[in-house]
Design an enzyme around this catalytic site. Structure first.
Site, mmCIF file in Angstrom:
data_model
loop_
_atom_site.group_PDB
_atom_site.id
_atom_site.type_symbol
_atom_site.label_atom_id
_atom_site.label_comp_id
_atom_site.label_asym_id
_atom_site.label_seq_id
_atom_site.Cartn_x
_atom_site.Cartn_y
_atom_site.Cartn_z
ATOM 1 N N GLY B 69 0.778 -1.239 0.000
ATOM 2 C CA GLY B 69 0.000 0.000 0.000
ATOM 3 C C GLY B 69 0.806 1.284 0.000
ATOM 4 C CD GLN B 70 4.865 1.825 2.258
ATOM 5 O OE1 GLN B 70 4.952 3.037 2.405
ATOM 6 N NE2 GLN B 70 4.644 1.007 3.256
ATOM 7 C CE LYS B 71 1.639 9.949 -0.647
ATOM 8 N NZ LYS B 71 2.325 11.141 -0.125
#
Lengths: 354, 185
Positions: B69-71
């Site tokens: 889910g990291q940007k």
């Protein structure tokens, strides 16, 4: 390649037993059903989507390679002969779809590396297809998208439209925040002993601090850090995750299960962490092993599952640098520059949390 | 759902469901998957890429895609949309500051045509933390009621840390997906 068991199929979780009964009464019907399934799968064999479990990895790879060649040749065909371009494009699109489906259906029997590379080549092909499509018929693909969007999303648009000015409502959120926090301080020394008056595992927030020294003794479940400038933080064990965003010219000494660092600049981290710390959009961040002491920290570390140093403080993953060579965004602190172990036993609580 | 997808499901020997887990970083997606699978959750690195798990659940075989889910890697989520039967959106209920981001990303995701038919389970995770918002509050902030008409959805409070609520959530999701795609049984 890593045949890690974590991706293996099977695995029955606690409390989830597969249902084994209900097979006997329907046996006859099942046989008929199976025969039908077989016929169906034979029929579809020509389209190269046969059942993955019949053929192991190599069969998948050869089929995937064949599909890839088909897709690539269709793509190059639409460049070489512009007249037939729409047909070639459609052929390429369906070939890419087939590839993706193939990869998805074989997903649970494939080793992670094969799957990843298969998906990577699918997405490469998609990008190439998109490029080719935009070169050949930019207007058509564009108008098609517009149309479908317009019919699909009118209901969902209103809630998402007021998104751009999100910066405004945030402070109001912060204002009503429950839980423990130090917020909006300048030049203060902030001390909190989490071992006192803490009946349930809580989180702690540090936000909008400038030139502060922060001491947190005791353990907490989660730590959120946002917008710090020229601060020094000494934090007891976190038996959950730490989320850091937008910090500059700071020093952090902390121990935690997980650490995520976003938008940090010129900041030093002295960490003990069970998993690999990650950085994203950072530059000039440096790492060294944990160096903190206070009376009772051994017990807190032990209770948090952080008694041993895994050495992961040096295994930093940079999401903005996915290459084998060392990321230019982070480095280790040379030993001669590192802080001595900091003892905060004598620091007394001066500021209560708000 | 079209005839084609019905045929596709019948063709499968096992009753498979494809579940996509997404959400902001630090929401607990990987921890949820490992916890429900009965694995050790104490050493989990932030997900760089994705993990896939196949879990036998009741009479179904769940293919769970747990995507980082990291940007930086959110833009790759769309590579996993195809053939998704159930969507799990995980929220860190104690991360109030990023709830706006969370809502924006969720609604962005739900615009996606390829996910139009998927049931949506929202996990309000980390309920064991003292300051965590309740599921009802999360539902309000995420404006989930707005999609009452065009999607099956449910929000369930859970804690991947203790395991509370996880089975309840997956029970609903599996039942809902099954009632939609295995209508022929």
């Amino acid at each position: 390649m890593d045949p890690s068991p974590s991706n293996a199929a099977a695995a029955t979780a606690a409390g989830m037993e597969p249902e084994l009964d209900n097979s006997k009464p329907a046996a006859a019907g099942n046989r008929k059903h199976l025969a039908m399934l077989e016929r169906l799968s034979k029929r579809s064999a020509t389209t190269s989507v046969a059942s993955p479990e019949a053929s192991p990895v190599s069969a998948f790879l050869s089929r995937f390679a064949a599909g890839k060649v088909a897709a690539e040749s269709a793509l190059s065909a639409c460049r070489s002969s512009p007249d037939d371009a729409p047909a070639s494009l459609a052929a390429a699109a369906s070939a890419i779809d087939d590839l993706e489906r193939l990869a998805a259906e074989a997903s649970h029997s494939l080793p992670p590396y094969e799957l990843r590379s298969a998906l990577a080549s699918v997405s490469d092909l998609r990008a190439a297809h998109k490029l080719a499509a935009s070169e050949i018929r930019p207007k058509k693909s564009f108008s098609f998208r517009n149309k479908s969007k317009a019919t699909k999303t009118p209901q969902q648009d209103p809630p998402t439209l007021p998104q751009p000015p999100t910066e405004q409502p945030k402070p109001t959120f912060d204002a009503v925040l429950p839980g423990f926090a130090f917020r909006s301080r300048n030049g203060a020394t902030l001390v909190k002993d989490l071992r006192i008056a803490n009946e349930k595992d809580g989180d702690f927030t540090l936000a909008d601090l400038v030139s502060c020294e922060v001491y947190l003794k005791g353990k907490c479940r989660a730590l959120y850090i946002h917008k710090l400038r020229d601060c020094r933080l000494f934090v007891g064990p976190v038996f959950g995750s730490v989320l850091i965003e937008d910090v500059e010219r700071c020093t952090f000494v902390m121990a935690a299960h997980q650490i995520r660092i976003h938008e940090a600049r010129a900041t030093d981290f002295y960490l003990r962490v069970r998993s690999r710390p990650i950085i994203e959009d950072c530059c000039g961040v440096r790492f060294a092993p944990h160096a903190l002491k206070y009376e009772g920290i051994e017990k807190d570390l032990r209770d948090s599952g952080l008694e041993e140093d895994t050495g992961n403080w040096a295994n930093v993953d940079d999401f903005k640098w996915l290459r084998a060579v060392q990321s230019p965004n982070w480095s280790l602190i040379p030993e001669e520059e590192r802080l001595q172990t900091v003892d905060i036993s004598e620091v007394q609580a001066r500021e209560d949390s708000s | 759902m079209g005839l084609l997808s019905i045929i596709r499901k019948i063709k499968r020997k096992e009753k498979e469901m494809r579940i996509l887990m997404v959400g902001l970083d630090n929401s607990g997606k990987t921890t949820i998957v490992l916890k429900i699978n009965g694995e050790d959750t104490s050493v989990i690195s932030p997900t760089l890429g994705f993990n896939i798990k196949t879990i036998q659940y009741q009479k179904y075989s769940l293919n769970i895609w747990d995507v980082g889910g990291q940007k930086t890697i959110r833009s790759y989520w769309r590579n996993y949309f195809e053939q998704t039967d159930g969507l799990v959106w995980v929220v860190d209920s104690s991360d109030v500051r990023r709830l706006d981001d969370c809502r924006a990303e969720l609604h962005n995701l739900l615009k996606e045509e390829r996910l139009a038919g998927a049931s949506l389970l929202v996990f309000a995770n980390k309920q064991d933390i003292q300051g965590a918002l309740k599921p009802a509050e999360i539902a309000k902030v995420l404006n989930l009621a707005a999609m009452d008409k065009d999607r099956h959805w449910k929000i369930v409070g859970c804690s991947a840390y203790t395991g509370d609520g996880l089975l309840q959530g997956f029970d609903w999701l599996v039942q809902d997906v099954a009632s939609r795609i295995y209508v022929l049984d």
